[in-house]
Enzyme design. Structure first.
Site, mmCIF file in Angstrom:
data_model
loop_
_atom_site.group_PDB
_atom_site.id
_atom_site.type_symbol
_atom_site.label_atom_id
_atom_site.label_comp_id
_atom_site.label_asym_id
_atom_site.label_seq_id
_atom_site.Cartn_x
_atom_site.Cartn_y
_atom_site.Cartn_z
ATOM 1 C CE1 TYR A 192 6.964 -1.155 -5.618
ATOM 2 C CE2 TYR A 192 4.912 -2.289 -6.071
ATOM 3 C CZ TYR A 192 5.808 -1.775 -5.170
ATOM 4 O OH TYR A 192 5.553 -1.857 -3.827
ATOM 5 C CE LYS A 250 5.006 13.027 1.837
ATOM 6 N NZ LYS A 250 4.429 13.326 3.168
ATOM 7 C CG ASP A 296 2.724 11.578 5.442
ATOM 8 O OD1 ASP A 296 1.775 11.890 4.692
ATOM 9 O OD2 ASP A 296 3.584 12.405 5.807
ATOM 10 C CG ASP A 354 2.773 -3.575 -2.437
ATOM 11 O OD1 ASP A 354 2.153 -4.401 -1.753
ATOM 12 O OD2 ASP A 354 3.888 -3.806 -2.927
ATOM 13 C CG ASP A 361 0.242 -5.902 2.199
ATOM 14 O OD1 ASP A 361 -0.699 -6.332 1.509
ATOM 15 O OD2 ASP A 361 1.420 -6.239 2.017
#
Length: 407
Positions: free
Chosen positions: A183, A234, A266, A290, A294
């Site tokens: 970001y 990852k 994942d 993020d 959620d």
């Protein structure tokens, strides 16, 4: 929530070890993590309110009333400064984060944010999007640690989209790195390549110190919960994640009382749906956090129930519900204000050191739910459907009548 959420029971200003385990981890670096205010020396606090867009003004108004009520009952004073951010700021000033808003936030004891964004500004250039204002605010306040609890309350287990036996008893905390990663990484941009085709690119980048400090926050968080930490990355593909895993493993040597595990993002996304009770504390980077937080929110039944705290090494913290601005229901008295009320509770606890007031607010939310009041997002047959304003009124009634045990 005091009754059900395993918040960090830290003294103001830093994560600290409990006496029962400090001997086994002596010499470890303690991660300082802000707070201007101290309950023992200050009785008056300044809070910057950033209602923002969509349902933001509706839910922030209710949280403000709740804060005023608990502060009067607990014997301290609050002064509020309301400032624009996001789309509201764009309409007023032409920028998503005016300098006056950032200055007010920095000078306050804590910041309470509603929500930003909406259809009106979706096609703006990047620097004129409401979301840019939020990123600038986080960067300006230097809040690098985002704490997002996800707990399935007994009163709301039937609101979860998962089977009851899967959702029941879920209680986890996502610790998300907030000011690094893709970001904020550079270089980034939009270009035209050698074939004349438009391309967009971003950079996922982390320095060792950024990983170390969020890892320490996560380990300290796990110590105060059930002693299990899952680091999500990852590392089988991304070099930034390879460094992340190495640094987390190094910091783990300072915390022999915490059980550390690793999981690819994942798989973590899948496991959150398959068996969320396996998780206690999760630490991960900005973009993964993020997404996963959620996802975790929906296990609880509604994103409208979940608060968050964003903390740094010094200065005020930023407290906000994790839901968005929900422009489709804005102004219709349909929003669930409880995530913002619970964010106000985290503000009291972490921002001001007022743990008894925070506990009173948590108890009021539980009491309101126990009395059967529900907004549309958490409604079940046989309970009382109410709007945003009425839910706020019922929380105030519970604040007056539910006195928590002393901290």
């Amino acid at each position: 929530m005091a009754a059900t959420l395993h918040h960090l029971h830290c003294k103001p200003y830093k994560f600290q070890l409990s006496k029962s385990i400090s001997s086994s981890t002596r010499g470890r670096k303690c991660t300082e993590i802000r707070c201007l205010a101290s309950a023992s020396s200050f009785k008056s606090y300044t809070i910057t309110l950033l209602p923002g867009d969509g349902i933001g003004p509706e839910v922030v108004s209710i949280a403000k009333n709740a804060l005023l009520r608990v502060s009067s009952l607990e014997g301290f004073e609050l002064e509020f400064k309301e400032m624009p951010i996001g789309g509201a700021a764009l309409d007023l000033t032409g920028v998503p984060l005016p300098e006056e808003t950032l200055s007010a936030a920095k000078e306050s004891d804590a910041v309470l944010l509603g929500a930003i964004g909406g259809y009106k500004w979706d096609n703006n250039e990047k620097h004129l999007k409401p979301e840019t204002g939020l990123l600038q605010l986080r960067e300006g306040l230097k809040v690098f640690a985002n704490l997002r609890p996800a707990t399935v309350l007994p009163q709301l287990v039937d609101a979860s989209t998962l089977k009851k036996e899967v959702a029941e008893g879920v209680d986890l905390m996502v610790v998300r790195e907030l000011t690094g990663g893709i970001y904020f990484g550079k270089p980034r941009g939009l270009i035209t390549n050698e074939n004349g085709e438009e391309c967009g690119f971003n950079t996922e980048v982390y320095a060792a110190h950024e990983i170390d400090r969020i890892a320490r926050v996560a380990f300290e968080t796990a110590l105060k919960r059930r002693g299990k930490l899952c680091s999500v990355d990852k590392a089988n593909v991304l070099e930034a994640s390879m460094l992340w895993r190495r640094r987390v493993e190094k910091i783990a040597l300072e915390y022999p009382d915490v059980e550390l595990s690793h999981m690819y993002v994942d798989n973590a996304a899948m496991q959150l749906v398959r068996n969320p009770k396996q998780f206690d504390t999760i630490v991960t980077n900005n973009i993964f956090g993020d997404i996963l937080s959620d996802e975790a929110s929906m296990i609880t039944g509604s994103i409208g129930m979940l608060p968050s705290a964003s903390l740094g090494e010094s200065g005020p913290g930023l407290f906000e519900p994790i839901h968005g601005s929900a422009p489709d229901i804005a102004g219709q008295d349909k929003a669930n204000p409880l995530a913002t009320v619970l964010s106000a509770s985290m503000l009291l606890k972490y921002g001001l050191g007022q743990e008894k007031a925070a506990k009173r607010l948590d108890s009021a939310v539980l009491d309101t739910l126990n009395r059967g009041f529900r907004t549309g997002d958490i409604y079940s047959v046989g309970l009382k459907l109410v709007g945003c304003k009425e839910m706020g009124e019922e929380v105030l009634k519970s604040i007056d009548h539910k006195v928590p045990a002393s901290v």
